[in-house]
Motif scaffolding. Structure first.
Motif, mmCIF file in Angstrom:
data_model
loop_
_atom_site.group_PDB
_atom_site.id
_atom_site.type_symbol
_atom_site.label_atom_id
_atom_site.label_comp_id
_atom_site.label_asym_id
_atom_site.label_seq_id
_atom_site.Cartn_x
_atom_site.Cartn_y
_atom_site.Cartn_z
ATOM 1 N N ASP A 200 21.020 -15.944 85.010
ATOM 2 C CA ASP A 200 19.988 -15.199 85.734
ATOM 3 C C ASP A 200 20.598 -14.244 86.761
ATOM 4 O O ASP A 200 19.970 -13.898 87.750
ATOM 5 N N GLU A 227 15.402 -16.025 91.915
ATOM 6 C CA GLU A 227 15.341 -16.668 93.219
ATOM 7 C C GLU A 227 14.917 -15.683 94.300
ATOM 8 O O GLU A 227 14.365 -16.043 95.321
ATOM 9 N N LYS A 235 8.682 -19.234 91.003
ATOM 10 C CA LYS A 235 10.102 -19.385 90.696
ATOM 11 C C LYS A 235 10.278 -20.324 89.505
ATOM 12 O O LYS A 235 11.137 -20.129 88.668
ATOM 13 N N GLU A 236 9.423 -21.351 89.474
ATOM 14 C CA GLU A 236 9.443 -22.284 88.352
ATOM 15 C C GLU A 236 9.116 -21.562 87.053
ATOM 16 O O GLU A 236 9.723 -21.801 86.025
ATOM 17 N N LYS A 239 12.060 -19.822 85.784
ATOM 18 C CA LYS A 239 13.024 -20.758 85.190
ATOM 19 C C LYS A 239 12.591 -21.148 83.784
ATOM 20 O O LYS A 239 13.376 -21.161 82.853
ATOM 21 N N ASN A 242 13.049 -18.237 81.458
ATOM 22 C CA ASN A 242 14.455 -18.038 81.116
ATOM 23 C C ASN A 242 14.913 -19.055 80.075
ATOM 24 O O ASN A 242 15.712 -18.745 79.197
#
Lengths: 528, 136
Positions: A200, A227, A235-236, A239, A242
């Motif tokens: 990332d 982040e 943000k989760e 993640k 990704n």
């Protein structure tokens, strides 16, 4: 003396002997020499033969070489060139008196001069590139390897092998051009582009991304994008997304972000995995669109719609209340008048009674007006409830309800279609048109005809009568509210405006054809 | 035929006069109680042991409107069985539906003409005079 003779004799003897020996040696040597000469001649012939072969071989190589090959003197005048070179330079059409420099693109003359110096001093030159202009004025890029030809250690000429690399250069230029074009698009597009590796970490951002995030390129490169920008909740999401990229999945999702200046924005992101040449996922590329304004507009629109609905409802409610409030005094006046009339039955004269009757008639008209106004405002209600309506049946039912005097006939001319419409509103439409036709009929035998013509995408209904007709100058006006053409207390001037409203609600059109004293035909259309 | 005890809830003086005049003209002697608004009507109903046989209710009233009054009535164990007839100008479909949903004994539109009014009220009272009524 004898001694002298003896000495001389011996000397002579020795001389003779040595001469003989010398002759023998000479003979031997000359035989050797002969042999040597013969051998030499032989090898010379051999050599000549070999040389002949070699040079004819060379000649063949020279002529058959695919690449253009040129021999020139040290002033650049061509001494020899093969067919490929002639083709390359269009030499057949060139001025043969001029040196080969005529083919050098004037802009390249300087580098050619420099290259020539290198060639002379070093004896050879490889990988030299320049642009030529052929005798036909065609621009060509060539690649040249060349060397000096020496004779007895003295430079006399130069030879060179050329290769036409125009295609190659053009191809490279095109690729470069394409690259530039796409970079331009990427940099100037209205979408933020972000490329990250599997950790990332930001590898690339375009200008737009910098603009919408508020961060500069330098601040972003190498940082953890997921982040830095999203709100904590999202943000989760990043993640998770990704992780999806690693599985090779692409999709779109919405997140809330904080820009560098702390502004809250809504982004729509389209993410796709990025692969290397081996087909392994090496990161992901995301396209970012700031949809904050869009979201804002959307929620504003929703709010407006709710408000509109509410105010519509209130307006409708208001119309009912107003009509109630307006009608109540009318009822009271009516009651009071009948009491006065009743109480003074014997004392009122004829004209007073008549005036009271007129007051009552006026009250009735007033009440009718209020009712119509209410009808008109309820017709405008947004809740149009469409269903399949058999207009044939609708008219038949209407005929039972409507008051039609005996001298007037209502006739259905064609078989009427079934349309997708609001039944109650459609009924009101026909009711108003038919009752108008009844009301304004002055003939001994009134005829009202209802017809329908099927057209490509719509039905064209018609309601015609043989009544009093309408002057063409009023044809526009009659559809406007409160535009009654008659002084009749029955007509409030609202009926046709309701008709028009209903037609409008069904996205149709209405118009009429009429001739004074002959009758009128109202046409309206309804989509199939 | 039996004479009725009627509660008319109506804030318009002339409407009250009209009603009284019609009732007075009838041969059957009905007892009419007038309340000018809903609060007055509730007070009357709660303070009297004998309930009226019939309530005539105007929908358009200040403060507590007819619909709200009807709701209160239907939620009250003692008052809920009284037949209530709506007497109003409003032919608003929504009002009509709401009234039937709550439970009404009838829905009368006040006509413009006094003669029509006489005829409607006479018929209404005649009907309820021959009805069997619940006494709680």
């Amino acid at each position: 003396m004898v001694d002298e003779i003896q000495i001389l004799k011996r000397a002579l003897e020795r001389e003779r002997f040595s001469r003989k020996a010398a002759e023998e040696i000479l003979e031997e040597k000359s035989a050797e020499l002969y042999e040597a000469k013969r051998k030499l001649e032989e090898s010379h012939n051999e050599l000549l033969k070999l040389y002949g072969n070699a040079s004819s071989q060379l000649q063949g190589v020279f002529e058959n070489i695919v690449d253009p090959y040129v021999i020139m003197d040290l002033w650049g005048n061509p001494l020899k060139m093969n067919d490929a070179a002639i083709d390359l330079l269009d030499y057949e059409e060139a001025n043969k008196k001029d040196s080969l420099l005529q083919f050098v693109n004037p802009e390249d003359l300087e580098i050619v001069t420099a290259a020539f110096k290198t060639l002379i001093t070093k004896g050879s030159l490889t990988g030299f590139k320049l642009q030529l202009v052929t005798a036909k004025r065609l621009k060509k890029y060539v690649h040249i390897n060349c060397s000096i030809i020496y004779e007895d250690g003295v430079a006399v000429a130069a030879q060179g092998v050329l290769r036409d690399i125009t295609e190659e250069i053009n191809y490279q230029k095109r690729i470069e051009g394409e690259r530039e074009k796409y970079m331009n698009i990427i940099n100037n597009m209205n979408l933020g582009l972000l490329e990250v590796n599997i950790k990332d970490e930001v590898l690339f951002v375009n200008q737009r991304f910098c603009k919408i995030s508020g961060y500069s390129k330098e601040e972003l490169l190498g940082k953890q994008a997921g982040e830095l920008i999203p709100l904590s909740n999202d943000k989760e999401t990043i993640k998770q997304e990704n992780a999806n990229r690693l599985l090779g999945e692409s999709n779109s999702y919405e997140i809330k972000v904080l820009t560098k200046s702390g502004e809250l924005r809504n982004w729509l992101i389209s993410g796709a995995p990025n692969y290397n040449l081996k087909g392994e996922v090496i990161g992901s590329i995301g396209i970012h669109l700031d949809i904050t304004d869009f979201r804002l507009l959307q929620s504003e629109k929703e709010k407006l719609l709710i408000e509109l609905e509410k105010s519509n409802e209130e307006l409708n409610e208001y119309a009912h209340i107003v009509s109630h409030d307006l009608k109540s005094p009318l009822r009271s006046i009516n009651a009071l008048i009948s009491w006065i009339k009743e109480d003074n039955k014997d004392s009122f004269d004829h004209s007073t009674i008549k005036n009271f009757d007129l007051i009552e008639a006026t009250l009735e008209k007033m009440e009718q007006l209020i009712s119509n106004l209410l009808d008109y405002s309820s017709i405008g209600e947004n809740n149009i409830e469409r269903e399949m309506v058999d207009t044939n049946q609708l008219i038949k039912d209407l005929k039972k309800v409507l008051y039609v005097p005996k001298h007037i006939t209502v006739h259905i001319k064609d078989t009427l279609p079934t349309v997708y419409a609001d039944r109650i509103k459609l009924q009101q439409l026909f009711q108003n048109l038919i009752s108008n036709a009844v009301k304004f009929n002055n003939k001994n035998k009134g005829v009202i005809e209802i017809g329908c013509e099927e057209q490509k995408e719509r039905y064209q209904f018609s309601v015609s009568d043989n009544g009093i007709g309408i002057d063409p100058k009023y044809h526009e006006k009659i559809f406007k509210i409160f535009q009654s053409l008659s002084d009749d207390k029955e007509s409030s001037g609202i009926g046709l405006s309701i008709v028009k409203k209903v037609v409008d609600l069904h996205s149709g059109k209405i118009w009429l054809e009429s001739e004074l004293d002959k009758g009128s035909t109202f046409y309206f259309t309804m989509k199939k | 035929m039996r004479s009725l005890k009627i509660l008319l809830i109506e804030d318009d003086t002339i409407e009250v006069m009209k009603f009284n005049r019609v009732v007075d003209s009838l041969s059957l002697r009905h007892e009419v109680q007038i309340s000018q608004n809903a609060e007055e009507a509730l007070k009357y109903l709660n303070e009297n042991d004998t309930l009226p046989d019939l309530i005539l209710l105007d929908l358009n009233m200040p403060k507590i409107n007819g619909l709200e009054f009807l709701k209160l009535l239907k939620n009250d164990a003692r008052l809920r069985y009284m037949p209530t007839v709506i007497l109003t100008t409003s032919n608003n479909q929504r009002d009509l539906k709401q009234c039937y949903k709550l439970g009404i004994g009838g829905y009368l539109l006040k006509p413009l003409k006094y003669e029509d009014y006489i005829s409607k009220i006479e018929k209404l009272l005649a009907y309820w005079s021959i009805n069997e009524l619940i006494k709680v």
